[in-house]
Design a protein around this motif. Structure first.
Motif, PDB file in Angstrom:
ATOM      1  N   MET B  93       0.751  -1.222   0.309  1.00  0.00           N
ATOM      2  CA  MET B  93       0.103   0.229  -0.195  1.00  0.00           C
ATOM      3  C   MET B  93       1.253   1.093  -0.226  1.00  0.00           C
ATOM      4  N   GLN B  97      -2.364   4.780   2.070  1.00  0.00           N
ATOM      5  CA  GLN B  97      -3.690   3.634   1.677  1.00  0.00           C
ATOM      6  C   GLN B  97      -3.019   2.772   3.289  1.00  0.00           C
ATOM      7  N   TYR B 101      -6.257   3.135   6.357  1.00  0.00           N
ATOM      8  CA  TYR B 101      -6.126   2.039   6.578  1.00  0.00           C
ATOM      9  C   TYR B 101      -7.184   1.542   7.485  1.00  0.00           C
ATOM     10  N   GLY B 102      -6.580   1.387   8.398  1.00  0.00           N
ATOM     11  CA  GLY B 102      -7.344   1.666  10.591  1.00  0.00           C
ATOM     12  C   GLY B 102      -8.462   2.165  10.032  1.00  0.00           C
ATOM     13  N   LYS B 104     -10.197   2.556   7.448  1.00  0.00           N
ATOM     14  CA  LYS B 104     -11.296   2.007   6.306  1.00  0.00           C
ATOM     15  C   LYS B 104     -11.733   0.820   6.541  1.00  0.00           C
ATOM     16  N   VAL B 105     -10.949   0.232   7.467  1.00  0.00           N
ATOM     17  CA  VAL B 105     -11.307  -1.652   7.845  1.00  0.00           C
ATOM     18  C   VAL B 105     -12.922  -1.154   9.043  1.00  0.00           C
ATOM     19  N   THR B 106     -12.899   0.171   9.519  1.00  0.00           N
ATOM     20  CA  THR B 106     -13.770  -0.348  10.069  1.00  0.00           C
ATOM     21  C   THR B 106     -14.482   0.942   9.690  1.00  0.00           C
ATOM     22  N   ARG B 149      -0.086   6.056  11.325  1.00  0.00           N
ATOM     23  CA  ARG B 149      -1.281   4.747  10.996  1.00  0.00           C
ATOM     24  C   ARG B 149      -1.301   4.832  12.563  1.00  0.00           C
TER      25      ARG B 149
END
Lengths: 290, 360
Positions: B93, B97, B101-102, B104-106, B149
């Motif tokens: 990524m 990205q 990430y953290g 997006k996934v939540t 992140r």
């Protein structure tokens, strides 16, 4: 490593024998087959000769190969191989994962179990599958105890796909195992720590990072599947013919080497096509959102 | 005062095979603290951090985060985020990205992701590299990605596992200041694991010193240095002279003892001590003199070694009974230097209140 140009003698000593071997037993026969594919059987006294050929007569063999009959078999070979490859991937991934996360002392044993079938001849293994699946076979016997069957499980596409998955599974497990084993587990931990579920972690981190192993596995399984003839011959019979069987028959029963050669080359081009697709895919996936 | 954000209560982690990595540890960590877990490798500090993050589950005890016992809560359900020792920046990524990430996934909305990622990148000064892949970045930059992140998730607690160990010396100093600055800006509790005492002393507001799975002492850096509770802490934090002493008697806080190679004297200890103690004195608390001083504690010895460090010289003096004393001498005049030479006979003295009586 040292540059080979600085040690030409070492390079030639090590490089020459295998090169000669490849030339004599691969390149030259392949060239011969290539010429053969553009040739025809010679006519002697108005009859087709058994051993004589008229070389480089044209592309009639290729035109014949595009007959819907052969195209159909070719297409069926592709989807049977693709399905077998997909099933191999589906089963091999958890197996490889399990071995990677097993205790260190169990890993060699588990890997041994994966490659153990290779110790037995393919023919015997295939006959064993027949014994398992035939109408009076073990599966039907067990089903009979609980009041089902017997079912006709051999000589159809299912039997061929099952056989291919069984035979080529280790080729999928081993490259997957190698990449998963090398995968830094802290990536998975980071994903979980950032709030990803186990499933999200698998789809967004594990799969992309083990893609090299997945692709190697697919190539190692798909290509031999596409060219296989023993498994479809024994398990598929006349109902589940694959292109490998057709080619084998041209070289043996039909004694039509030129047509067999043409089919072989078409199969090879199809394989190249698959490899090219894979290359395009990797080029594309570098730029886009994974 | 501020509230407790993480309360570790009687936490034990025993690995199958008989290794007890963390043994009945209890620590309370306050809101907005910069807390350090310090100890030699294998002392259980990383295991403890991983138990706070949820990547490891304790075999006993409670881990209360924000008022809720989360000892067995999986990591993706905890208000903690971790900066891994290897950074673990996803190689497939881009920086953006990775940071997003953290979120997006939540299921955070994409325009909010964009805004928060932008802010986080600005905070760690990586805005210009947003579209880079990790393999085109230096170790220091990757670490900033890992920081952004984790921080973009606005955790209650940020966990850092040896964050500076993979950086070179110059970068490490910069990053040390950067981390302190970040912690002050974001106002999030930081828990850092380190084996480097300088790192812990210079950054942390409080430090827990761990050894063999147990907490030896929890205190501020200055307290740890000046009032170590155990021999291990005195020895692990900074340099120290440890002198064996035999106790004659103790009356109240006064301990009448005989220091090996030094002599009999009266020192002060808050604890009831046994017959045998160690007396710790920091090298910079020792003074040297060429003629006999009037101080109560004085020893005569021979200079065995002088190591010149520019601002200070480290002098090793050999006294009676095989007692070796390290003395840090300030080179506070240009021409004077440390003023001592090898083989020279010299006096060492220090104030009684600079002696620390250690029982264990």
């Amino acid at each position: 490593m040292e540059n080979w140009k600085q040690n030409p003698r070492v390079f030639w000593t090590l490089g020459l024998p295998p090169s000669l071997w490849l030339l004599a037993f691969f390149i030259i026969p392949l060239g011969f087959l290539f010429i053969m594919s553009f040739s025809d059987k010679a006519m002697v006294d108005g009859e087709v000769s058994i051993t004589g050929y008229d070389y480089l007569t044209g592309i009639t063999n290729y035109i014949r190969a595009f007959d819907p009959l052969y195209l159909g078999i070719m297409w069926k070979s592709v989807w049977i191989s693709a399905l077998a490859t997909a099933l191999c991937l589906l089963f091999a991934y958890p197996i490889a994962f399990g071995i990677c996360f097993a205790k260190d002392k169990w890993k060699p044993l588990l890997l041994l179990l994966v490659v153990l079938p290779f110790w037995i001849n393919l023919l015997i293994r295939t006959y064993a599958l027949i014994a398992v699946f035939r109408t009076q076979g073990y599966v039907n016997k067990i089903l009979g105890w609980v009041g089902f069957g017997p079912f006709e499980m051999l000589y159809n596409n299912f039997a061929v796909i099952f056989g291919l998955v069984y035979v080529y599974m280790p080729f999928m497990v081993l490259p997957l195992y190698a990449t998963i084993e090398r995968l830094d587990k802290s990536y998975l931990e980071a994903s979980l720590d950032l709030g990803g579920s186990q499933f999200q972690t698998f789809m967004r981190v594990t799969v992309p990072l083990t893609m090299p192993g997945i692709i190697s596995g697919i190539i190692l399984v798909f290509i031999p599947c596409l060219g296989s003839f023993l498994t479809p011959d024994l398990l598929g019979g006349a109902n589940a013919l694959m292109i490998g069987n057709v080619i084998e028959r041209q070289f043996k029963a039909a004694n039509d080497w030129p047509f067999g050669a043409a089919l072989s080359f078409l199969l090879m081009y199809a394989t190249f096509g698959a490899l090219a697709l894979r290359y395009l895919f990797t080029l594309r996936s570098k730029g886009v959102d994974v | 005062m501020s509230d407790t954000i993480v309360s570790i209560r009687n936490v034990t982690k025993a690995f199958p095979g008989g290794v007890t990595a963390v043994d009945n540890v209890s620590i309370d960590i306050e809101q907005n603290e910069f807390f350090a877990l310090l100890g030699p490798s294998g002392c259980g500090k990383t295991t403890l951090l991983r138990m706070i993050s949820g990547l490891e589950t304790p075999t006993g005890g409670q881990i209360i985060i924000g008022g809720e016992d989360m000892a067995y809560t999986p990591p993706n359900k905890r208000p903690t985020n971790m900066v891994f020792q290897s950074y673990a920046v996803f190689p497939h990524m881009t920086v953006e990205q990775n940071v997003g990430y953290g979120l997006k996934v939540t299921g955070v909305a994409s325009d909010e992701i964009r805004r928060r990622v932008g802010e986080a990148l600005e905070m760690v000064k990586l805005t210009a590299l947003a579209t880079r892949k990790p393999d085109q970045m230096s170790g220091g930059q990757r670490q900033r990605v890992a920081l952004a992140r984790a921080l973009v998730k606005r955790p209650k607690v940020l966990l850092l596992d040896e964050p500076l160990s993979a950086l070179d010396a110059k970068l490490r100093d910069d990053m040390r200041m950067e981390l302190t600055r970040l912690q002050e800006t974001v106002g999030i509790t930081f828990i850092i694991v380190t084996h480097d005492q300088d790192e812990a002393l210079s950054m942390a507001s409080r430090i827990a010193v761990m050894d063999r799975g147990a907490v030896q002492q929890v205190a501020t850096p200055a307290e740890l240095y000046e009032q170590p509770k155990t021999r291990f802490v005195a020895d692990f934090i900074g340099k120290v002279n440890l002198i064996e002493a035999r106790v004659h008697r103790q009356i109240g806080r006064k301990v009448d003892c005989e220091l090996k190679g030094v002599g009999r004297m009266e020192l002060v200890s808050d604890n009831l001590v046994g017959a045998q103690v160690s007396v710790a004195v920091r090298p910079e608390k020792l003074k040297i003199a060429s003629s006999e001083p009037t101080a109560a504690i004085r020893v005569q010895g021979k200079v065995r070694d002088v190591a010149y460090y520019g601002d200070t010289s480290h002098v090793v003096i050999e006294a009676a009974d095989g007692l070796n004393l390290s003395v840090n001498v300030q080179n506070d005049t240009r021409l004077g230097g440390s003023g001592v030479e090898r083989g020279q006979s010299i006096w060492v003295y220090w104030a009684p209140e600079d002696s620390i009586v250690l029982t264990e």
